[in-house]
Motif scaffolding. Structure first.
Motif, PDB file in Angstrom:
ATOM      1  N   LYS A   1       0.844  -1.184   0.000  1.00  0.00           N
ATOM      2  CA  LYS A   1       0.000   0.000   0.000  1.00  0.00           C
ATOM      3  C   LYS A   1       0.884   1.241   0.000  1.00  0.00           C
ATOM      4  CE  LYS A   1      -4.105   1.681   2.296  1.00  0.00           C
ATOM      5  NZ  LYS A   1      -5.015   1.463   3.408  1.00  0.00           N
ATOM      6  N   ALA A   2       0.551   2.208  -0.843  1.00  0.00           N
ATOM      7  CA  ALA A   2       1.391   3.393  -0.975  1.00  0.00           C
ATOM      8  C   ALA A   2       0.536   4.650  -1.010  1.00  0.00           C
ATOM      9  CB  ALA A   2       2.219   3.296  -2.246  1.00  0.00           C
ATOM     10  N   GLU A   3       1.165   5.746  -0.659  1.00  0.00           N
ATOM     11  CA  GLU A   3       0.515   7.043  -0.754  1.00  0.00           C
ATOM     12  C   GLU A   3       0.551   7.470  -2.220  1.00  0.00           C
ATOM     13  OE1 GLU A   3       1.660  11.615   0.371  1.00  0.00           O
ATOM     14  OE2 GLU A   3       2.572  10.014   1.518  1.00  0.00           O
ATOM     15  N   LEU A   4      -0.566   7.932  -2.766  1.00  0.00           N
ATOM     16  CA  LEU A   4      -0.619   8.331  -4.166  1.00  0.00           C
ATOM     17  C   LEU A   4      -0.329   9.815  -4.316  1.00  0.00           C
ATOM     18  CD1 LEU A   4      -3.845   6.503  -5.374  1.00  0.00           C
ATOM     19  CD2 LEU A   4      -1.487   5.817  -5.728  1.00  0.00           C
ATOM     20  N   LEU A   5       0.430  10.157  -5.323  1.00  0.00           N
ATOM     21  CA  LEU A   5       0.676  11.553  -5.685  1.00  0.00           C
ATOM     22  C   LEU A   5       0.098  11.774  -7.068  1.00  0.00           C
ATOM     23  CD1 LEU A   5       4.440  11.848  -4.678  1.00  0.00           C
ATOM     24  CD2 LEU A   5       2.480  12.609  -3.380  1.00  0.00           C
ATOM     25  N   THR A   6      -0.778  12.728  -7.215  1.00  0.00           N
ATOM     26  CA  THR A   6      -1.382  12.968  -8.520  1.00  0.00           C
ATOM     27  C   THR A   6      -0.408  13.750  -9.395  1.00  0.00           C
ATOM     28  OG1 THR A   6      -3.543  13.019  -7.508  1.00  0.00           O
ATOM     29  CG2 THR A   6      -3.373  13.963  -9.702  1.00  0.00           C
ATOM     30  N   GLU A   7      -0.012  13.137 -10.489  1.00  0.00           N
ATOM     31  CA  GLU A   7       0.905  13.735 -11.449  1.00  0.00           C
ATOM     32  C   GLU A   7       0.374  13.517 -12.859  1.00  0.00           C
ATOM     33  OE1 GLU A   7       3.788  15.333 -10.754  1.00  0.00           O
ATOM     34  OE2 GLU A   7       3.681  15.001  -8.603  1.00  0.00           O
ATOM     35  N   SER A   8      -0.941  13.341 -12.996  1.00  0.00           N
ATOM     36  CA  SER A   8      -1.519  12.915 -14.265  1.00  0.00           C
ATOM     37  C   SER A   8      -1.262  13.884 -15.414  1.00  0.00           C
ATOM     38  CB  SER A   8      -3.018  12.655 -14.115  1.00  0.00           C
ATOM     39  OG  SER A   8      -3.648  13.816 -13.634  1.00  0.00           O
ATOM     40  N   LYS A   9      -0.981  15.152 -15.148  1.00  0.00           N
ATOM     41  CA  LYS A   9      -0.722  16.104 -16.217  1.00  0.00           C
ATOM     42  C   LYS A   9       0.611  15.823 -16.898  1.00  0.00           C
ATOM     43  CE  LYS A   9      -3.523  19.757 -14.279  1.00  0.00           C
ATOM     44  NZ  LYS A   9      -3.562  21.034 -13.615  1.00  0.00           N
ATOM     45  N   THR A  10       1.546  15.176 -16.197  1.00  0.00           N
ATOM     46  CA  THR A  10       2.858  14.922 -16.769  1.00  0.00           C
ATOM     47  C   THR A  10       3.094  13.449 -17.068  1.00  0.00           C
ATOM     48  OG1 THR A  10       3.851  14.752 -14.580  1.00  0.00           O
ATOM     49  CG2 THR A  10       3.895  16.914 -15.611  1.00  0.00           C
ATOM     50  N   MET A  11       2.190  12.588 -16.645  1.00  0.00           N
ATOM     51  CA  MET A  11       2.377  11.156 -16.808  1.00  0.00           C
ATOM     52  C   MET A  11       1.674  10.658 -18.073  1.00  0.00           C
ATOM     53  SD  MET A  11       4.223  10.590 -14.240  1.00  0.00           S
ATOM     54  CE  MET A  11       4.338   8.849 -14.531  1.00  0.00           C
ATOM     55  N   LYS A  12       2.381   9.829 -18.844  1.00  0.00           N
ATOM     56  CA  LYS A  12       1.742   9.187 -19.988  1.00  0.00           C
ATOM     57  C   LYS A  12       0.802   8.101 -19.476  1.00  0.00           C
ATOM     58  CE  LYS A  12       5.327   9.872 -23.430  1.00  0.00           C
ATOM     59  NZ  LYS A  12       6.214   9.216 -24.392  1.00  0.00           N
ATOM     60  N   HIS A  13      -0.178   7.771 -20.303  1.00  0.00           N
ATOM     61  CA  HIS A  13      -1.089   6.685 -19.959  1.00  0.00           C
ATOM     62  C   HIS A  13      -0.356   5.344 -20.034  1.00  0.00           C
ATOM     63  CE1 HIS A  13      -4.621   9.152 -19.642  1.00  0.00           C
ATOM     64  NE2 HIS A  13      -4.331   9.725 -20.797  1.00  0.00           N
ATOM     65  N   CYS A  14      -0.932   4.340 -19.413  1.00  0.00           N
ATOM     66  CA  CYS A  14      -0.351   2.999 -19.395  1.00  0.00           C
ATOM     67  C   CYS A  14      -0.166   2.491 -20.832  1.00  0.00           C
ATOM     68  CB  CYS A  14      -1.271   2.060 -18.629  1.00  0.00           C
ATOM     69  SG  CYS A  14      -0.699   0.340 -18.601  1.00  0.00           S
ATOM     70  N   PRO A  15       1.010   1.940 -21.147  1.00  0.00           N
ATOM     71  CA  PRO A  15       1.235   1.435 -22.499  1.00  0.00           C
ATOM     72  C   PRO A  15       0.485   0.142 -22.794  1.00  0.00           C
ATOM     73  CG  PRO A  15       3.131   0.947 -21.125  1.00  0.00           C
ATOM     74  CD  PRO A  15       2.205   1.794 -20.307  1.00  0.00           C
ATOM     75  N   PHE A  16      -0.071  -0.492 -21.784  1.00  0.00           N
ATOM     76  CA  PHE A  16      -0.761  -1.763 -21.967  1.00  0.00           C
ATOM     77  C   PHE A  16      -2.277  -1.621 -22.048  1.00  0.00           C
ATOM     78  CE2 PHE A  16       3.277  -2.706 -19.886  1.00  0.00           C
ATOM     79  CZ  PHE A  16       3.848  -3.481 -20.881  1.00  0.00           C
ATOM     80  N   CYS A  17      -2.864  -0.830 -21.142  1.00  0.00           N
ATOM     81  CA  CYS A  17      -4.330  -0.724 -21.138  1.00  0.00           C
ATOM     82  C   CYS A  17      -4.835   0.682 -21.436  1.00  0.00           C
ATOM     83  CB  CYS A  17      -4.885  -1.216 -19.802  1.00  0.00           C
ATOM     84  SG  CYS A  17      -4.613  -0.073 -18.428  1.00  0.00           S
ATOM     85  N   GLY A  18      -3.949   1.675 -21.415  1.00  0.00           N
ATOM     86  CA  GLY A  18      -4.341   3.044 -21.739  1.00  0.00           C
ATOM     87  C   GLY A  18      -4.900   3.854 -20.577  1.00  0.00           C
ATOM     88  N   ALA A  19      -4.954   3.265 -19.393  1.00  0.00           N
ATOM     89  CA  ALA A  19      -5.490   3.972 -18.226  1.00  0.00           C
ATOM     90  C   ALA A  19      -4.457   4.957 -17.671  1.00  0.00           C
ATOM     91  CB  ALA A  19      -5.885   2.964 -17.143  1.00  0.00           C
ATOM     92  N   GLU A  20      -4.907   5.796 -16.749  1.00  0.00           N
ATOM     93  CA  GLU A  20      -4.004   6.752 -16.115  1.00  0.00           C
ATOM     94  C   GLU A  20      -3.055   6.051 -15.159  1.00  0.00           C
ATOM     95  OE1 GLU A  20      -5.719  10.208 -14.368  1.00  0.00           O
ATOM     96  OE2 GLU A  20      -7.109  10.497 -16.026  1.00  0.00           O
ATOM     97  N   ALA A  21      -1.871   6.623 -15.045  1.00  0.00           N
ATOM     98  CA  ALA A  21      -0.867   6.112 -14.115  1.00  0.00           C
ATOM     99  C   ALA A  21      -0.541   7.210 -13.117  1.00  0.00           C
ATOM    100  CB  ALA A  21       0.383   5.703 -14.871  1.00  0.00           C
ATOM    101  N   GLU A  22      -0.092   6.811 -11.949  1.00  0.00           N
ATOM    102  CA  GLU A  22       0.252   7.783 -10.920  1.00  0.00           C
ATOM    103  C   GLU A  22       1.562   7.414 -10.240  1.00  0.00           C
ATOM    104  OE1 GLU A  22      -2.742   9.033  -8.249  1.00  0.00           O
ATOM    105  OE2 GLU A  22      -4.336   8.859  -9.733  1.00  0.00           O
ATOM    106  N   ILE A  23       2.240   8.447  -9.769  1.00  0.00           N
ATOM    107  CA  ILE A  23       3.450   8.237  -8.977  1.00  0.00           C
ATOM    108  C   ILE A  23       3.006   7.805  -7.585  1.00  0.00           C
ATOM    109  CG2 ILE A  23       5.418   9.365  -7.883  1.00  0.00           C
ATOM    110  CD1 ILE A  23       5.630  11.135 -10.344  1.00  0.00           C
ATOM    111  N   VAL A  24       3.674   6.800  -7.048  1.00  0.00           N
ATOM    112  CA  VAL A  24       3.358   6.314  -5.706  1.00  0.00           C
ATOM    113  C   VAL A  24       4.594   6.416  -4.835  1.00  0.00           C
ATOM    114  CG1 VAL A  24       1.507   4.773  -6.424  1.00  0.00           C
ATOM    115  CG2 VAL A  24       3.830   3.917  -6.369  1.00  0.00           C
ATOM    116  N   VAL A  25       4.364   6.691  -3.550  1.00  0.00           N
ATOM    117  CA  VAL A  25       5.443   6.671  -2.573  1.00  0.00           C
ATOM    118  C   VAL A  25       5.336   5.338  -1.861  1.00  0.00           C
ATOM    119  CG1 VAL A  25       6.464   7.761  -0.549  1.00  0.00           C
ATOM    120  CG2 VAL A  25       5.309   9.166  -2.266  1.00  0.00           C
ATOM    121  N   LEU A  26       6.381   4.534  -1.970  1.00  0.00           N
ATOM    122  CA  LEU A  26       6.381   3.211  -1.375  1.00  0.00           C
ATOM    123  C   LEU A  26       6.682   3.289   0.117  1.00  0.00           C
ATOM    124  CD1 LEU A  26       8.335   1.521  -4.274  1.00  0.00           C
ATOM    125  CD2 LEU A  26       5.867   1.601  -3.943  1.00  0.00           C
TER     126      LEU A  26
END
Length: 66
Positions: A3-28
């Motif tokens: 479980k990780a804390e999510l950081l919203t970075e969707s404006k700079t992150m490309k979508h997933c190359p496999f399913c096309g969904a949004e990706a987010e930076i996580v703090v482990l």
């Protein structure tokens, strides 16, 4: 992935190359950063800084044309 804390970075992150969904930076739990797809759970390794994690996620292989 733990479980990780999510950081919203969707404006700079490309979508997933496999399913096309949004990706987010996580703090482990160990304080490192990673990027994960919120739909299919595709993820990358751990990085000491979130900019390096974002850069790794956003880098896509491009085959050279002959």
């Amino acid at each position: 992935m733990k479980k990780a804390e999510l950081l919203t970075e969707s404006k700079t992150m490309k979508h997933c190359p496999f399913c096309g969904a949004e990706a987010e930076i996580v703090v482990l739990d160990n304080g490192n950063f990673g990027v994960a797809c919120m739909e299919c759970s595709c993820n990358i390794g751990q990085y000491h800084d979130k900019q390096d994690a974002a850069k790794a996620w956003n880098t896509r292989y491009q085959q050279k044309r002959k």
